[in-house]
Design a protein around this motif. Structure first.
Motif, PDB file in Angstrom:
ATOM      1  N   THR A 111      12.716  -3.105   7.063  1.00 15.86           N
ATOM      2  CA  THR A 111      12.111  -2.521   7.716  1.00 15.86           C
ATOM      3  C   THR A 111      12.780  -2.254   8.816  1.00 15.86           C
ATOM      4  OG1 THR A 111      10.684  -3.106   9.182  1.00 15.86           O
ATOM      5  CG2 THR A 111      10.016  -2.369   6.809  1.00 15.86           C
ATOM      6  N   ALA A 112      13.127  -0.843   9.906  1.00 16.23           N
ATOM      7  CA  ALA A 112      14.173  -0.877  11.100  1.00 16.23           C
ATOM      8  C   ALA A 112      13.733  -2.587  12.134  1.00 16.23           C
ATOM      9  CB  ALA A 112      13.895   0.419  11.597  1.00 16.23           C
ATOM     10  N   ARG A 113      12.547  -2.986  11.282  1.00 13.18           N
ATOM     11  CA  ARG A 113      11.487  -3.672  12.619  1.00 13.18           C
ATOM     12  C   ARG A 113      11.905  -4.885  12.198  1.00 13.18           C
ATOM     13  NH1 ARG A 113       8.200   0.336  11.429  1.00 13.18           N
ATOM     14  NH2 ARG A 113       7.439  -0.608   9.840  1.00 13.18           N
ATOM     15  N   GLY A 114      12.778  -5.300  10.796  1.00 13.28           N
ATOM     16  CA  GLY A 114      12.957  -6.169  10.200  1.00 13.28           C
ATOM     17  C   GLY A 114      11.755  -6.671   9.190  1.00 13.28           C
ATOM     18  N   LEU A 115      11.943  -7.868   8.764  1.00 11.58           N
ATOM     19  CA  LEU A 115      11.237  -8.586   7.292  1.00 11.58           C
ATOM     20  C   LEU A 115      10.024  -8.195   7.419  1.00 11.58           C
ATOM     21  CD1 LEU A 115      12.162  -8.790   4.743  1.00 11.58           C
ATOM     22  CD2 LEU A 115      12.226 -11.251   5.265  1.00 11.58           C
ATOM     23  N   GLU A 116       9.122  -7.749   6.589  1.00  7.64           N
ATOM     24  CA  GLU A 116       7.340  -7.401   6.368  1.00  7.64           C
ATOM     25  C   GLU A 116       6.967  -7.846   5.418  1.00  7.64           C
ATOM     26  OE1 GLU A 116       7.054  -3.375   9.216  1.00  7.64           O
ATOM     27  OE2 GLU A 116       6.620  -3.184   6.967  1.00  7.64           O
ATOM     28  N   LEU A 117       6.034  -8.249   5.107  1.00  8.96           N
ATOM     29  CA  LEU A 117       5.329  -9.386   4.268  1.00  8.96           C
ATOM     30  C   LEU A 117       4.171  -7.991   3.267  1.00  8.96           C
ATOM     31  CD1 LEU A 117       4.028 -12.450   5.941  1.00  8.96           C
ATOM     32  CD2 LEU A 117       6.465 -12.366   3.991  1.00  8.96           C
ATOM     33  N   VAL A 118       4.465  -7.698   1.696  1.00  7.35           N
ATOM     34  CA  VAL A 118       3.338  -6.577   1.491  1.00  7.35           C
ATOM     35  C   VAL A 118       3.442  -7.542   0.400  1.00  7.35           C
ATOM     36  CG1 VAL A 118       3.408  -5.067   0.105  1.00  7.35           C
ATOM     37  CG2 VAL A 118       4.916  -4.799   2.151  1.00  7.35           C
ATOM     38  N   VAL A 119       1.394  -7.481   0.586  1.00  3.74           N
ATOM     39  CA  VAL A 119       0.798  -8.102  -0.592  1.00  3.74           C
ATOM     40  C   VAL A 119       0.495  -6.995  -2.100  1.00  3.74           C
ATOM     41  CG1 VAL A 119      -1.335  -9.788  -1.462  1.00  3.74           C
ATOM     42  CG2 VAL A 119       0.267  -9.996   0.592  1.00  3.74           C
ATOM     43  N   PHE A 120       0.794  -7.771  -2.969  1.00  6.06           N
ATOM     44  CA  PHE A 120      -0.287  -7.256  -4.199  1.00  6.06           C
ATOM     45  C   PHE A 120      -1.247  -7.310  -4.933  1.00  6.06           C
ATOM     46  CE2 PHE A 120       3.709  -4.914  -4.253  1.00  6.06           C
ATOM     47  CZ  PHE A 120       4.141  -3.425  -4.242  1.00  6.06           C
ATOM     48  N   TYR A 121      -2.423  -7.333  -5.039  1.00  7.56           N
ATOM     49  CA  TYR A 121      -3.195  -7.913  -5.100  1.00  7.56           C
ATOM     50  C   TYR A 121      -4.614  -7.221  -6.501  1.00  7.56           C
ATOM     51  CZ  TYR A 121      -6.684  -4.860  -2.736  1.00  7.56           C
ATOM     52  OH  TYR A 121      -7.275  -3.900  -2.088  1.00  7.56           O
ATOM     53  N   THR A 122      -5.012  -8.052  -7.211  1.00 11.49           N
ATOM     54  CA  THR A 122      -5.894  -6.970  -8.045  1.00 11.49           C
ATOM     55  C   THR A 122      -7.091  -8.107  -8.125  1.00 11.49           C
ATOM     56  OG1 THR A 122      -5.841  -9.510  -9.806  1.00 11.49           O
ATOM     57  CG2 THR A 122      -3.941  -7.527 -10.000  1.00 11.49           C
ATOM     58  N   GLY A 123      -8.662  -7.232  -8.539  1.00 10.87           N
ATOM     59  CA  GLY A 123      -9.631  -7.845  -8.338  1.00 10.87           C
ATOM     60  C   GLY A 123     -10.541  -5.955  -8.196  1.00 10.87           C
ATOM     61  N   ASP A 124     -11.073  -6.610  -6.693  1.00  4.32           N
ATOM     62  CA  ASP A 124     -12.118  -5.103  -6.265  1.00  4.32           C
ATOM     63  C   ASP A 124     -11.637  -4.328  -5.907  1.00  4.32           C
ATOM     64  OD1 ASP A 124     -13.789  -3.706  -5.846  1.00  4.32           O
ATOM     65  OD2 ASP A 124     -15.488  -5.162  -4.979  1.00  4.32           O
ATOM     66  N   SER A 125     -11.042  -2.824  -6.665  1.00  6.92           N
ATOM     67  CA  SER A 125     -10.766  -1.826  -5.851  1.00  6.92           C
ATOM     68  C   SER A 125     -11.488  -1.687  -4.370  1.00  6.92           C
ATOM     69  CB  SER A 125     -10.766  -0.895  -6.981  1.00  6.92           C
ATOM     70  OG  SER A 125     -11.499  -0.463  -8.001  1.00  6.92           O
ATOM     71  N   SER A 126     -12.331  -1.741  -4.409  1.00  7.35           N
ATOM     72  CA  SER A 126     -13.162  -1.024  -3.468  1.00  7.35           C
ATOM     73  C   SER A 126     -12.930  -2.008  -1.970  1.00  7.35           C
ATOM     74  CB  SER A 126     -14.775  -0.974  -3.970  1.00  7.35           C
ATOM     75  OG  SER A 126     -15.285  -2.339  -3.250  1.00  7.35           O
ATOM     76  N   LEU A 127     -12.351  -2.855  -2.087  1.00 10.34           N
ATOM     77  CA  LEU A 127     -11.733  -3.715  -1.271  1.00 10.34           C
ATOM     78  C   LEU A 127     -10.800  -2.746  -0.224  1.00 10.34           C
ATOM     79  CD1 LEU A 127     -10.892  -7.018  -2.784  1.00 10.34           C
ATOM     80  CD2 LEU A 127     -12.696  -6.881  -0.870  1.00 10.34           C
ATOM     81  N   THR A 128     -10.553  -2.746   0.489  1.00 11.14           N
ATOM     82  CA  THR A 128     -10.252  -2.448   2.025  1.00 11.14           C
ATOM     83  C   THR A 128      -8.932  -3.205   2.789  1.00 11.14           C
ATOM     84  OG1 THR A 128     -11.136  -2.526   3.527  1.00 11.14           O
ATOM     85  CG2 THR A 128     -12.135  -0.418   2.524  1.00 11.14           C
ATOM     86  N   ALA A 129      -7.527  -2.488   2.814  1.00 12.40           N
ATOM     87  CA  ALA A 129      -7.253  -3.300   3.547  1.00 12.40           C
ATOM     88  C   ALA A 129      -7.136  -4.147   5.388  1.00 12.40           C
ATOM     89  CB  ALA A 129      -6.174  -2.304   4.033  1.00 12.40           C
ATOM     90  N   ALA A 130      -8.409  -2.853   5.193  1.00  7.51           N
ATOM     91  CA  ALA A 130      -9.231  -4.015   6.636  1.00  7.51           C
ATOM     92  C   ALA A 130      -9.855  -4.920   6.265  1.00  7.51           C
ATOM     93  CB  ALA A 130      -9.573  -2.439   7.391  1.00  7.51           C
ATOM     94  N   ALA A 131     -10.421  -4.932   5.635  1.00 10.93           N
ATOM     95  CA  ALA A 131     -11.707  -5.605   5.622  1.00 10.93           C
ATOM     96  C   ALA A 131     -10.298  -6.924   4.636  1.00 10.93           C
ATOM     97  CB  ALA A 131     -11.985  -5.539   4.294  1.00 10.93           C
ATOM     98  N   LEU A 132      -9.596  -7.264   3.705  1.00 12.89           N
ATOM     99  CA  LEU A 132      -9.086  -8.182   3.533  1.00 12.89           C
ATOM    100  C   LEU A 132      -7.482  -8.759   5.050  1.00 12.89           C
ATOM    101  CD1 LEU A 132      -6.578  -6.891   0.236  1.00 12.89           C
ATOM    102  CD2 LEU A 132      -8.747  -8.856   1.066  1.00 12.89           C
ATOM    103  N   ALA A 133      -7.525  -7.597   5.543  1.00  8.01           N
ATOM    104  CA  ALA A 133      -6.704  -8.578   7.273  1.00  8.01           C
ATOM    105  C   ALA A 133      -7.609  -9.217   7.981  1.00  8.01           C
ATOM    106  CB  ALA A 133      -6.440  -7.158   7.094  1.00  8.01           C
ATOM    107  N   VAL A 181       8.974  -1.553  -5.663  1.00 11.20           N
ATOM    108  CA  VAL A 181       7.557  -0.759  -5.498  1.00 11.20           C
ATOM    109  C   VAL A 181       7.463  -1.018  -4.029  1.00 11.20           C
ATOM    110  CG1 VAL A 181       5.603  -0.416  -5.977  1.00 11.20           C
ATOM    111  CG2 VAL A 181       7.100  -0.621  -7.484  1.00 11.20           C
ATOM    112  N   ALA A 182       7.275  -2.128  -3.032  1.00  9.29           N
ATOM    113  CA  ALA A 182       7.295  -2.149  -1.665  1.00  9.29           C
ATOM    114  C   ALA A 182       7.957  -1.968  -0.961  1.00  9.29           C
ATOM    115  CB  ALA A 182       7.230  -3.867  -1.385  1.00  9.29           C
ATOM    116  N   ALA A 183       9.172  -2.144  -1.453  1.00  6.50           N
ATOM    117  CA  ALA A 183      10.575  -1.169  -0.491  1.00  6.50           C
ATOM    118  C   ALA A 183      10.528   0.292  -1.038  1.00  6.50           C
ATOM    119  CB  ALA A 183      11.895  -1.220  -1.138  1.00  6.50           C
TER     120      ALA A 183
END
Length: 501
Positions: free
Chosen positions: A437-459, A497-499
């Protein structure tokens, strides 16, 4: 049939022929070919291949789907004394053309799909129809003799330039390998081996030639079997299973990993990607009578070069980032660990290996640079994998060198992020990729399992185990992980896909 040299790869099949002449060598659905029937077909095809070639072929391509045509074609190619080059009919035409040219293929054994693929590739090569049996008059009396240094097969790996790299493996290398397999495992004529891997994947050689060397049968496993794999395994009598670890996740999703559901398995092998301790434990519970082994090895080192047998008591403690160790190297091989391009390290670094299973180099010598090194008067293969030497002598897999990235000044091992996310409640599988990205390299996680999990809860959960500099920027839920042709997780597709944002 006259006696042949024991180092020839095809000698494995001839051993099976002597042990089990009227038993199935190969099974596809309800159809079988006995050792006698398969040998007769292969000798006819081999004779036809030699008759159609103005000079003995250096390399014979088998361009066919998994099944009798491909299996017999591989034997026929080996019987001519040439190197066999197994390819997939659904490869892109340009890729197929390049591999045929690089391998020096002069004649092709092809089924209907293979002939269509060859036409699309635009090469004018002699073709033997794999679905037709040549006349008996051209049949060879016995396979052509080969030397230990002759090439048995050529497989292609992905190349950094976008051009596949051809890896020639000799009869001598395969002979060393299968001798070790014979000593280690008690395979017998009444065993049934799964044959699930595409034939351009080197572990398919394990499935076929371990089975044939024991007089056992190889059973082509159709993709539909995964809908109820325990039922398929039990009804078909499979006793030896071999797949990539991703298969375990797929079976679990189909509710097939309940304890005791695969009682008939005696051996279970996993290779091709990292095996998680949790997956090994679940498979062991589902197949309580089976030994479970994690096998490791790049194509350049002949199928597999190390092994670790799963032990529910000790293996989890040895695993790093929840990954089963890759174990100890095969007899006759040495290793060194590189901390960087020059310096060795006694306990952790890039794994370099030398010994009788090592390929002598790529088809194009220009590809050798950076992959083979000379040290102590010997040539070593650089695997590109980081490992750690454990106190008991096993090697722990830490990840690919190219999976270690710099994010905002932090050196991040993607496998460690994967492990942290998988530990979150509700997550089944996790794969971390990077994006620019313009800000540099970023990490993106793809996960399977409970679809109701929010990104905030995982973070919130991940933040308790990872420092701020290693935290993913984004979490994306997927129903299933995409798999490539060899049934490994397709990390390249996830990165694309992440890109896209």
């Amino acid at each position: 049939m006259p006696q042949t040299a024991e180092h020839a790869l095809y000698e494995r099949f001839l051993r099976g022929l002597a042990l089990s002449p009227r038993l199935p060598a190969m099974r596809v659905g309800a159809d079988v070919l006995t050792y006698e029937e398969a040998c007769e077909r292969a000798l006819r095809q081999a004779g036809a291949l030699l008759a159609a070639s103005p000079s003995p072929p250096r390399a014979v391509c088998v361009l066919a789907e998994r099944g009798f045509s491909a299996y017999v074609g591989i034997l026929a190619a080996l019987f001519t004394g040439a190197a066999v080059v197994p390819l997939q009919p659904d490869f892109p035409a340009l890729r197929t053309r390049r591999m045929l040219e690089d391998a020096g293929v002069s004649i092709v054994v092809a089924d209907a799909r293979g002939k269509a693929a060859l036409a699309e590739a635009g090469l004018d090569l002699a073709v033997l129809d794999a679905d037709r049996s040549p006349a008996a008059g051209v049949a060879l009396d016995a396979p052509q003799p080969v030397d230990a240094g002759d090439v048995a097969y050529i497989l292609f790996t992905s190349g950094s330039t976008g051009r596949p790299k051809g890896v020639p493996i000799t009869h001598g290398s395969t002979h060393h390998y299968f001798q070790l397999m014979d000593k280690r495992y008690d395979f017998a004529p009444d065993d049934v081996f799964s044959q699930i891997l595409d034939l351009n994947f080197d572990c398919a050689m394990f499935e076929l030639f371990c089975a044939w060397g024991a007089g056992a049968s190889a059973l082509a496993v159709p993709p539909i079997a995964y809908q109820d794999l325990p039922k398929f395994i039990n009804e078909s009598g499979i006793t030896v299973w071999f797949s990539t670890p991703s298969a375990i996740t797929l079976v679990r999703r189909m509710s097939g990993l309940a304890p005791g559901t695969m009682p008939g398995l005696r051996w279970s092998f996993f290779a091709g990607e990292a095996l998680r301790c949790s997956d090994a434990a679940d498979w062991q519970a589902a197949a309580p009578g089976s030994h479970v082994e994690n096998l490791y090895g790049p194509t350049e080192l002949t199928i597999t070069i190390s092994r670790h047998r799963w032990d529910p008591e000790t293996s989890p403690r040895l695993g790093v980032n929840g990954i089963v160790p890759i174990g100890t190297l095969h007899d006759g091989h040495d290793r060194l660990l590189l901390a960087d391009e020059e310096q060795e390290h006694p306990a952790e670094g890039e794994l370099c290996i030398t010994g009788p299973q090592m390929s002598r180099g790529y088809l194009d010598p220009g590809d050798d640079k950076g992959r083979f090194l000379e040290r102590y008067g010997r040539i070593w293969y650089r695997t590109g994998d980081r490992v750690r030497l454990l106190p008991g002598g096993d090697l722990a897999y830490l990840g690919r060198l190219d999976s270690q990235v710099q994010v905002q000044g932090w050196r991040v091992e993607l496998a460690e992020v994967d492990h942290a996310v998988r530990a979150c409640e509700g997550v089944e599988e996790a794969v971390t990729v990077t994006r620019e990205t313009a800000r540099g390299l970023e990490l993106v996680v793809f996960y399977t399992g409970d679809s109701s999990l929010t990104a905030a809860a995982l973070a919130r959960q991940v933040r308790t185990v990872l420092p701020a500099g290693m935290l993913p920027k984004e979490y994306r839920h997927v129903e299933v992980m995409p798999l490539n042709r060899n049934r490994k997780i397709d990390r390249g597709r996830l990165a694309r896909v992440a890109a896209t944002g």
